[in-house]
Each structure stands twice: as C-alpha cells, then as structure tokens.
Design a protein around this motif. Structure first.
Motif, PDB file in Angstrom:
ATOM      1  N   LEU A 216       0.942  -1.284   0.146  1.00  0.00           N
ATOM      2  CA  LEU A 216       0.697   0.184  -0.173  1.00  0.00           C
ATOM      3  C   LEU A 216       0.807   1.132  -0.059  1.00  0.00           C
ATOM      4  CD1 LEU A 216      -2.846  -1.020   2.936  1.00  0.00           C
ATOM      5  CD2 LEU A 216      -3.358  -0.857  -0.364  1.00  0.00           C
ATOM      6  N   TYR A 217       0.790   1.934  -0.908  1.00  0.00           N
ATOM      7  CA  TYR A 217       1.268   3.364  -0.616  1.00  0.00           C
ATOM      8  C   TYR A 217       1.623   4.075   0.060  1.00  0.00           C
ATOM      9  CZ  TYR A 217       2.559   7.887  -3.178  1.00  0.00           C
ATOM     10  OH  TYR A 217       3.772   8.795  -3.182  1.00  0.00           O
ATOM     11  N   GLU A 218       0.477   4.523   1.103  1.00  0.00           N
ATOM     12  CA  GLU A 218       0.659   5.146   2.439  1.00  0.00           C
ATOM     13  C   GLU A 218       0.780   4.002   3.396  1.00  0.00           C
ATOM     14  OE1 GLU A 218      -2.269   7.850   2.969  1.00  0.00           O
ATOM     15  OE2 GLU A 218      -0.673   9.587   1.664  1.00  0.00           O
ATOM     16  N   VAL A 219       1.433   2.357   3.851  1.00  0.00           N
ATOM     17  CA  VAL A 219       1.602   1.730   4.651  1.00  0.00           C
ATOM     18  C   VAL A 219       0.136   0.743   4.533  1.00  0.00           C
ATOM     19  CG1 VAL A 219       2.988   1.187   6.562  1.00  0.00           C
ATOM     20  CG2 VAL A 219       3.678   2.732   5.149  1.00  0.00           C
ATOM     21  N   THR A 220      -0.757   1.767   5.492  1.00  0.00           N
ATOM     22  CA  THR A 220      -1.660   1.633   6.151  1.00  0.00           C
ATOM     23  C   THR A 220      -3.184   2.001   5.277  1.00  0.00           C
ATOM     24  OG1 THR A 220      -2.156   3.515   7.251  1.00  0.00           O
ATOM     25  CG2 THR A 220      -1.026   1.374   8.372  1.00  0.00           C
ATOM     26  N   ARG A 221      -3.357   1.871   4.223  1.00  0.00           N
ATOM     27  CA  ARG A 221      -3.682   2.950   3.142  1.00  0.00           C
ATOM     28  C   ARG A 221      -3.455   2.657   2.179  1.00  0.00           C
ATOM     29  NH1 ARG A 221      -3.207   6.820   6.846  1.00  0.00           N
ATOM     30  NH2 ARG A 221      -2.446   8.590   6.344  1.00  0.00           N
ATOM     31  N   ASP A 222      -4.515   3.373   0.812  1.00  0.00           N
ATOM     32  CA  ASP A 222      -3.602   3.622  -0.405  1.00  0.00           C
ATOM     33  C   ASP A 222      -5.286   4.839  -1.471  1.00  0.00           C
ATOM     34  OD1 ASP A 222      -3.198   3.412  -3.888  1.00  0.00           O
ATOM     35  OD2 ASP A 222      -1.637   1.425  -2.980  1.00  0.00           O
ATOM     36  N   PRO A 223      -4.408   6.173  -1.530  1.00  0.00           N
ATOM     37  CA  PRO A 223      -5.221   6.256  -2.777  1.00  0.00           C
ATOM     38  C   PRO A 223      -5.838   6.211  -3.318  1.00  0.00           C
ATOM     39  CG  PRO A 223      -3.196   7.489  -2.360  1.00  0.00           C
ATOM     40  CD  PRO A 223      -2.942   6.304  -1.379  1.00  0.00           C
ATOM     41  N   GLU A 224      -5.558   4.868  -4.012  1.00  0.00           N
ATOM     42  CA  GLU A 224      -5.558   4.792  -5.423  1.00  0.00           C
ATOM     43  C   GLU A 224      -6.805   3.370  -5.003  1.00  0.00           C
ATOM     44  OE1 GLU A 224      -4.139   8.260  -6.482  1.00  0.00           O
ATOM     45  OE2 GLU A 224      -2.822   6.222  -5.986  1.00  0.00           O
ATOM     46  N   GLY A 225      -7.261   2.841  -4.093  1.00  0.00           N
ATOM     47  CA  GLY A 225      -7.341   1.392  -3.825  1.00  0.00           C
ATOM     48  C   GLY A 225      -8.668   1.564  -3.959  1.00  0.00           C
ATOM     49  N   LEU A 226      -9.349  -0.344  -4.190  1.00  0.00           N
ATOM     50  CA  LEU A 226     -10.140  -0.953  -4.542  1.00  0.00           C
ATOM     51  C   LEU A 226     -11.384  -0.195  -4.482  1.00  0.00           C
ATOM     52  CD1 LEU A 226     -10.740  -2.708  -6.746  1.00  0.00           C
ATOM     53  CD2 LEU A 226     -11.501  -4.657  -4.430  1.00  0.00           C
ATOM     54  N   LEU A 227     -11.974   0.383  -3.536  1.00  0.00           N
ATOM     55  CA  LEU A 227     -13.515   0.859  -2.898  1.00  0.00           C
ATOM     56  C   LEU A 227     -13.661   1.975  -3.519  1.00  0.00           C
ATOM     57  CD1 LEU A 227     -15.968   0.073  -1.872  1.00  0.00           C
ATOM     58  CD2 LEU A 227     -15.422   0.779   0.429  1.00  0.00           C
ATOM     59  N   ILE A 285     -15.041  16.351   1.440  1.00  0.00           N
ATOM     60  CA  ILE A 285     -14.284  16.961   0.520  1.00  0.00           C
ATOM     61  C   ILE A 285     -12.787  15.881   0.635  1.00  0.00           C
ATOM     62  CG2 ILE A 285     -13.499  17.732  -1.400  1.00  0.00           C
ATOM     63  CD1 ILE A 285     -15.425  19.968  -1.724  1.00  0.00           C
ATOM     64  N   ASN A 286     -12.486  15.107  -0.498  1.00  0.00           N
ATOM     65  CA  ASN A 286     -11.681  14.282  -0.040  1.00  0.00           C
ATOM     66  C   ASN A 286     -10.753  13.649  -1.370  1.00  0.00           C
ATOM     67  OD1 ASN A 286      -9.587  12.230   1.522  1.00  0.00           O
ATOM     68  ND2 ASN A 286      -9.890  12.639   3.535  1.00  0.00           N
ATOM     69  N   LYS A 287      -9.555  14.070  -1.285  1.00  0.00           N
ATOM     70  CA  LYS A 287      -9.032  13.417  -2.265  1.00  0.00           C
ATOM     71  C   LYS A 287      -8.993  11.872  -2.346  1.00  0.00           C
ATOM     72  CE  LYS A 287      -5.657  12.266  -5.357  1.00  0.00           C
ATOM     73  NZ  LYS A 287      -4.633  11.136  -5.563  1.00  0.00           N
ATOM     74  N   LYS A 288      -8.364  11.571  -0.835  1.00  0.00           N
ATOM     75  CA  LYS A 288      -7.470  10.009  -1.159  1.00  0.00           C
ATOM     76  C   LYS A 288      -8.277   9.025  -0.966  1.00  0.00           C
ATOM     77  CE  LYS A 288      -3.010  11.921   0.696  1.00  0.00           C
ATOM     78  NZ  LYS A 288      -2.018  12.031   1.787  1.00  0.00           N
ATOM     79  N   LEU A 289     -10.333   9.563  -0.065  1.00  0.00           N
ATOM     80  CA  LEU A 289     -10.853   8.813   0.138  1.00  0.00           C
ATOM     81  C   LEU A 289     -11.708   8.489  -1.865  1.00  0.00           C
ATOM     82  CD1 LEU A 289     -11.695   8.711   3.741  1.00  0.00           C
ATOM     83  CD2 LEU A 289     -10.466   6.527   1.811  1.00  0.00           C
ATOM     84  N   TRP A 290     -11.201   8.952  -2.661  1.00  0.00           N
ATOM     85  CA  TRP A 290     -12.066   9.902  -3.452  1.00  0.00           C
ATOM     86  C   TRP A 290     -13.683   9.934  -3.556  1.00  0.00           C
ATOM     87  CZ3 TRP A 290      -8.866  10.789  -7.723  1.00  0.00           C
ATOM     88  CH2 TRP A 290      -9.264  10.454  -9.142  1.00  0.00           C
ATOM     89  N   THR A 291     -14.599  11.177  -2.272  1.00  0.00           N
ATOM     90  CA  THR A 291     -15.423  11.088  -1.891  1.00  0.00           C
ATOM     91  C   THR A 291     -16.227  11.612  -2.804  1.00  0.00           C
ATOM     92  OG1 THR A 291     -15.048  13.096  -0.696  1.00  0.00           O
ATOM     93  CG2 THR A 291     -14.849  11.108   0.893  1.00  0.00           C
TER      94      THR A 291
END
Length: 415
Positions: A216-227, A285-291
């Motif tokens: 994962l790009y940020e170890v515990t999460r990823d800004p381009e994750g699946l969900l 508004i959150n880019k890393k979670l693409w809300t």
C-alpha cells in the motif's frame, strides 16, 4: 518517489497545423495538454519539504489545486471515450470491435503501470498493484464498456448517481469490521479506520500471503485503493456526459449553438461545484478517499475549465490569432503525445533518483543525481518554495523536448 499519472487514454492527436479535424473538439486537446503539464509540475518538486501549498495534495479533508489534477485526467478520459466511440462507429467499427479495443487498451495501460513500477530491479515483493495508472485503466475499462451499452446522458447520470450514493452509504453506515460504525464508534473518514482502508489492507494481505507481492502506498492505506475506484468511475462518466453535450453543438446538424454549449458547460460546472460543497457538510471533500462530494466538486471545476477552453478555442478561435497560436501550441504538443510525456517524465525521474554521486548533501546523505542537480544548480544558496518550483518548471520543459520532436515529425504515439 511521487506517483505520476497521465491521460494515457486519449483520442487521436491534434494536427500539427493547430486546426482540428471536424470530428475533434480542439478545446479538449488544449485542456488535456494543460492537465498533463500540470501533472508533471506538481509531481516533480525539487525539494518535497519546500513546496507551495497549492502545488501539493491536501493532507486529508479539503483540497488544493493539485487535488484537481487527477480527477481532471479521468474527466478527460470520459470525454475522449465518447468522442472516440462516435468517431470509430462512423468509420464502420462494430461495438464488438470497440469492446475488444477497450479491454486491450485497459490491459495495456495496466501492464505499462506494472513495468514502470518494476523497472529496473523487478522486486515483485514490493510491487504496488494499486496506483494512478491502474485506476485509469480500470475506470477507462468500466466507463468505456458502459458507454458502449448506452450513450444516453440520463442513463449515465443515473449510473453515476447510484455509484456516488452507494459509496456514501458504504463509508457512512457500514460497520468497519473490528472497529465499529462511523460517527458512532469511530470518526467519519478516519484516515486508517475506514472501510476503504480496511478493505485494501485485507486485499494486500491476501496478495502478500498467497502471491508474495503487493504493498500500500501509505502503508496502512492507499489513495488509489479498490473501493474508492467506484466514485472515480463516476468522475469518468461525468466526462462522458460532458462529451455528449459537446457533440450536440458539433456535426452537420447541431441541435444547440456553440454559445449555448459553452453556457451549458459553465452552468453545469457551477452547479456541480455547489452540490459538492453542500455534500461536503456531511461527507467531506477528500481526494485520498475520492469521496462523492469530491467527485462533484472536482468534476465541476473540470467543467468550468472545459467551458473556458471551449469559449476561447471553439467559439472565439483564439488559437487562430497571432498570439493565440503561440499560447496554444505548447498545450497541443503536450496533449498530442500524452504517452510520451508520461514515459519521459517517469523514466527521467526514476533515473535521476537511482544514480548516486559521491557528493554529500546538506543533510549529510549521499546525493542522488536528482538532489545534486537541485542543490547545486537551483538551491545553492538554500532551498525555498521558489527554488523547488523552478526545478519543477525546468523538469517540465525537459520532458517537453521529445514531444516537440515528435510533433515536428508528425508522429503520434498511441497505445
């Protein structure tokens, strides 16, 4: 190393005479070029510790200009999907052929992403499967197939609305296993304790256990994750809806005037921005979670940008004026060979980071070629936001050179 992205999913390049064929919307090419250049700029600051606020991502909730780059890429991908489908159908291609082409191109983009991540050491155990290009490939694939099934704006908007609302429901109401319900047991959109991060950790854990790869790009999460790819597909579809509106002002029998088209794009953009800001109250508004609020806000900004380009280029014919030719040319050159701009920037950045010199930097570490150039050419009297930005500007100009050569030779590289 900064993750990079590019609109690899582009339609045929603009002509070297800066005059678009009738099947093209030149303003889209200009917006694509501006977006690609800005992508390289924000990804390649000389010193990551000294960056202007608007040239780096927001830490979590909120946004900066940099946070608008990737969604604009996907928005243009959506525009290009409709324009490409229309052009190919007119040339006699079948929908089956277009579906095969869509799958092949998506797979190619994904393979390119993996190769760039692996070169030169091919350390599969550290391979990042998620990523900007991986998301582009998936969004292009799904949005492209949807647009082959239906090209009605009402259908695409309905599908997008379902995606955005569904994502909000998942992130807001579904309990995160082992952590609890958002807003009750855990904060809404907690960086690590949210459904998207939990799912990505589980997926990458499975990959590591069974395939011995993935991170994962940020170890515990990823800004381009699946969900979070679900709402990103919505961003792409909104670009496709915009393309359907653009088509109404084109062709031999337009149903609206170009002025009406520009006004429609502008009003839709302002409406989307307003809707995103209202939804931000309940779903930030959150880019890393693409809300979902981010989707509307960013798409609104892209619509406003497209409206401005359309008014200047397709209505006022700015590119045909003496000054306009000079001002428009760089963006057309960048946008015409998006693949080349991406590959050159990626390879150059990676090469400069891998080459180590014998010099010791101000922080006592051995300098890479990247750091040596920055500290000895741009920041010899100290690193500041300005020196870091000037390095990035020069990096963009270097990446521009291969595109100029290809433009002059009328070579357009496609996937």
């Amino acid at each position: 190393m900064a993750e990079r992205s590019a609109t690899l999913v582009s339609t045929e390049a603009a002509s070297t005479t800066i005059k678009a064929p009738s099947s093209r919307v030149l303003s889209v090419d200009v917006l694509r070029g501006i977006t690609i250049a800005f992508m390289i700029l924000v990804n390649d600051a000389g010193d990551g510790k000294h960056v202007y606020t608007q040239l780096e991502h927001s830490a979590w909730n909120g946004w900066t200009l940099t946070d608008l780059v990737f969604p604009t890429f996907l928005f243009i991908v959506g525009v290009s999907i409709i324009l490409s489908i229309h052009s190919r159908l007119q040339r006699g291609a079948s929908r089956r052929d277009l579906a095969i082409h869509t799958v092949r191109r998506a797979v190619t983009i994904f393979v390119v992403a993996m190769l760039i991540n692996l070169v030169p050491f091919f350390q599969f155990s550290h391979l990042r499967i998620y990523g900007v290009l991986s998301r582009i490939a998936l969004c292009y694939l799904i949005a492209g197939l949807i647009c082959l099934v239906t090209q009605k704006a009402s259908h695409l908007l309905t599908i997008t609305a379902v995606m955005l609302v569904s994502y909000w429901v998942l992130m807001r109401f579904v309990p995160v296993p082992g952590l609890g319900v958002p807003t009750h047991d855990i904060p809404l959109l907690d960086p690590d304790r949210n459904l998207a991060a939990w799912l990505d950790r589980g997926i990458m854990g499975w990959f590591q256990q069974h395939l011995h790869t993935g991170r994962l790009y940020e170890v515990t999460r990823d800004p381009e994750g699946l969900l979070s790819t679900i709402p990103a597909i919505g961003t792409t579809l909104l670009g496709s809806v915009a393309a359907l509106w653009l088509r109404r002002a084109g062709g031999k029998a337009p149903s609206i005037t170009k002025s009406q088209c520009a006004i429609g794009l502008l009003l839709a953009g302002l409406l989307a921005i307003g809707a995103g800001m209202v939804w931000d109250i309940w779903f930030p508004i959150n880019k890393k979670l693409w809300t979902s609020s981010y989707v509307l806000f960013a798409a609104g900004c892209a619509l406003v940008g497209l409206a401005a380009c359309y008014w200047l280029i397709d209505i006022k014919r700015f590119h045909e004026t003496k000054f306009g030719k000079i001002a428009t040319w760089p963006w057309l050159v960048f946008g015409s060979n998006a693949i080349v701009a991406y590959v050159v920037a990626a390879i150059l950045e990676k090469t400069l980071f891998l080459i180590h010199t014998s010099a010791i930097g101000p922080d006592g570490k051995v300098e890479t070629a990247w750091r040596w150039i920055y500290w000895h050419v741009f920041a010899s009297h100290g690193s500041t936001e300005m020196t870091s930005a000037m390095f990035a500007v020069c990096f963009v100009l270097v990446c521009f050179i291969p595109n100029i050569i290809l433009w002059q030779k009328k070579i357009m590289v496609k996937l």
